[in-house]
Enzyme design. Sequence first.
Site, PDB file in Angstrom:
ATOM      1  N   TRP A   1       1.673   1.593  -3.599  1.00  0.00           N
ATOM      2  CA  TRP A   1       0.823   2.315  -4.210  1.00  0.00           C
ATOM      3  C   TRP A   1       0.842   3.624  -4.198  1.00  0.00           C
ATOM      4  CZ3 TRP A   1      -2.420   0.824  -8.204  1.00  0.00           C
ATOM      5  CH2 TRP A   1      -2.814  -0.469  -8.448  1.00  0.00           C
TER       6      TRP A   1
ATOM      7  N   TRP B   1      -9.866   7.189  -7.891  1.00  0.00           N
ATOM      8  CA  TRP B   1     -11.144   7.468  -8.508  1.00  0.00           C
ATOM      9  C   TRP B   1     -11.011   6.762  -9.899  1.00  0.00           C
ATOM     10  CZ3 TRP B   1     -15.934   8.335  -7.722  1.00  0.00           C
ATOM     11  CH2 TRP B   1     -16.443   8.645  -6.475  1.00  0.00           C
TER      12      TRP B   1
ATOM     13  N   TRP C   1     -16.537  10.483 -13.071  1.00  0.00           N
ATOM     14  CA  TRP C   1     -15.666  10.481 -11.849  1.00  0.00           C
ATOM     15  C   TRP C   1     -15.198  11.686 -11.266  1.00  0.00           C
ATOM     16  CZ3 TRP C   1     -10.879  12.355 -12.457  1.00  0.00           C
ATOM     17  CH2 TRP C   1     -10.064  12.431 -13.449  1.00  0.00           C
TER      18      TRP C   1
ATOM     19  N   GLU D   1       0.856  -1.190   0.285  1.00  0.00           N
ATOM     20  CA  GLU D   1       0.095   0.160   0.184  1.00  0.00           C
ATOM     21  C   GLU D   1       1.096   1.061  -0.008  1.00  0.00           C
ATOM     22  OE1 GLU D   1      -3.381   0.260  -0.413  1.00  0.00           O
ATOM     23  OE2 GLU D   1      -3.324  -1.966  -0.678  1.00  0.00           O
TER      24      GLU D   1
ATOM     25  N   TRP E   1     -21.041  10.508 -19.920  1.00  0.00           N
ATOM     26  CA  TRP E   1     -21.403  10.543 -18.600  1.00  0.00           C
ATOM     27  C   TRP E   1     -22.928  11.032 -18.301  1.00  0.00           C
ATOM     28  CZ3 TRP E   1     -18.586   7.523 -15.752  1.00  0.00           C
ATOM     29  CH2 TRP E   1     -17.078   7.487 -16.266  1.00  0.00           C
TER      30      TRP E   1
ATOM     31  N   ASN F   1     -11.056   2.155   3.221  1.00  0.00           N
ATOM     32  CA  ASN F   1     -10.568   2.016   1.548  1.00  0.00           C
ATOM     33  C   ASN F   1     -11.382   1.001   0.925  1.00  0.00           C
ATOM     34  OD1 ASN F   1      -8.356   2.712  -0.321  1.00  0.00           O
ATOM     35  ND2 ASN F   1      -7.882   0.336  -0.166  1.00  0.00           N
TER      36      ASN F   1
END
Length: 481
Positions: A281, A386, A363, A278, A310, A345
């Site tokens: 990331w 996102w 988004w 993590e 969208w 998360n």
Amino acid sequence: MHLIWLRTDLRLHDNTALAAASQRGPLVAVYLITPEQWRAHDDAPCKVDFWLRNLQHLSQSLGALNIPLLIRTAATWDQVPAVLSQLCGELGVASVHVNEEYGIHESRRDAAVAKALEADGVTFHSYLDQLFFQPGSVLTKSGTYFQVFSQFRKVCYTRLHSALPRLVNAPKAQQKLAIESDAVPTAVDGFEPPSERLRALWPAGEDEARRRLETFADAQISYYKDERDFPAKPGTSQLSAYLAAGVISPRQCLHAALQTNQGEFESGDIGAITWINELLWREFYKHILVGYPRVSRHRAFRPETEAVAWRDAPEDLAAWQQARTGLPIIDAAMRQLLDTGWMHNRLRMVVAMFLTKNLLIDWREGERFFMRHLIDGDLAANNGGWQWSSSTGTDSAPYFRIFSPLSQSEKFDRDGVFIKHWLPELAGLNKKEVHNPDAVGGLFGVADYPRAIVDLKKSRERALAAFRSLPSREAAGGAHE
């Protein structure tokens, strides 16, 4: 005289710029209040409050070392070069020291400051601090930035094997200067202070951050892989707000994890390995920010997804924002965000997929709403998350992989403990009904709780059709679970 300009590095220990600046001679620290810039970047009021509270703690720690902390105001970053030039002139500063920050606006700001100061004969020094590796130093064989996390991680592992990033010492006390510290403001106009309840969840100060890290590394990290996906369990480190504000460093986190795992990051304790991943990331998304500046400009990482049709659906968006979707796991997660400034998360992914796939809402609407409410809001991580969920980003979920809020709810909050905590109006339902009150029957469903605003099956088909119709669709690979 030398100056450390503090930004998202509000700590004494393992602070690269602070340690380097303190070696040079008499040192003064400055922090800039930039309210219009914070508003432009959608910084949450609870996050600004958290910065100020941490700054008060840091001011005391610096004061004990005779390092004065000055507070200056510049409405936007455009005014920063002039404000710092003036301060350096007043104090006779020879050099200014900063820890690098990432993002297109941050880079431009620092370049403008360096240019203005050098014109005044003041040197500007920036240091790698909030990352393990300099962006641009972890590249593919063809010399480009990685777009797939697993490949990026492999190179990071190789680099970590050859040289672990070292922790730097806190500065020593210096001779007292004839400069008084400024009072740290307790609030900034335009940023409503959060509730005392929220503040109590996030105590400020480096001691608190280090205490959380030690507790997690000692008692919880081994269970991290197994428990981190269950929002009713205390399975995560609760360090994200402290990392985002720089109250603790990623190096301190890495060293604490390695200590519990006999120095290993690829074998041994699966919980420690998962948590280190993590941290990587987090690193990956910051490298993406530098390598692909368009993500700093609210652009999709995958250009072809800019063509997604969208929906303009303000009522659906408002229902999502206000926790009124009629899907308990979504509404409970959104209430957690609104109430605590933080969201688990796993649930960040679930609510993001619901907004972008089931509601087919851009988004960027979700990204902005999160930033305006998150105490741990961080451009790289928030944008990365996102875009991962909406299948527009690097190494994103394939567009046809859409989390069902119901199956996620049943899997990760099986008994409805999390849901009932945040939606007490559903307390009377049994553990099967609580995930989907619509199925309970009755003409009006459950009293005090809205009907679902969308049919999950039909909305999934709508999302698949919207992505399939893109001009040059690529099936995205990889997954960030």
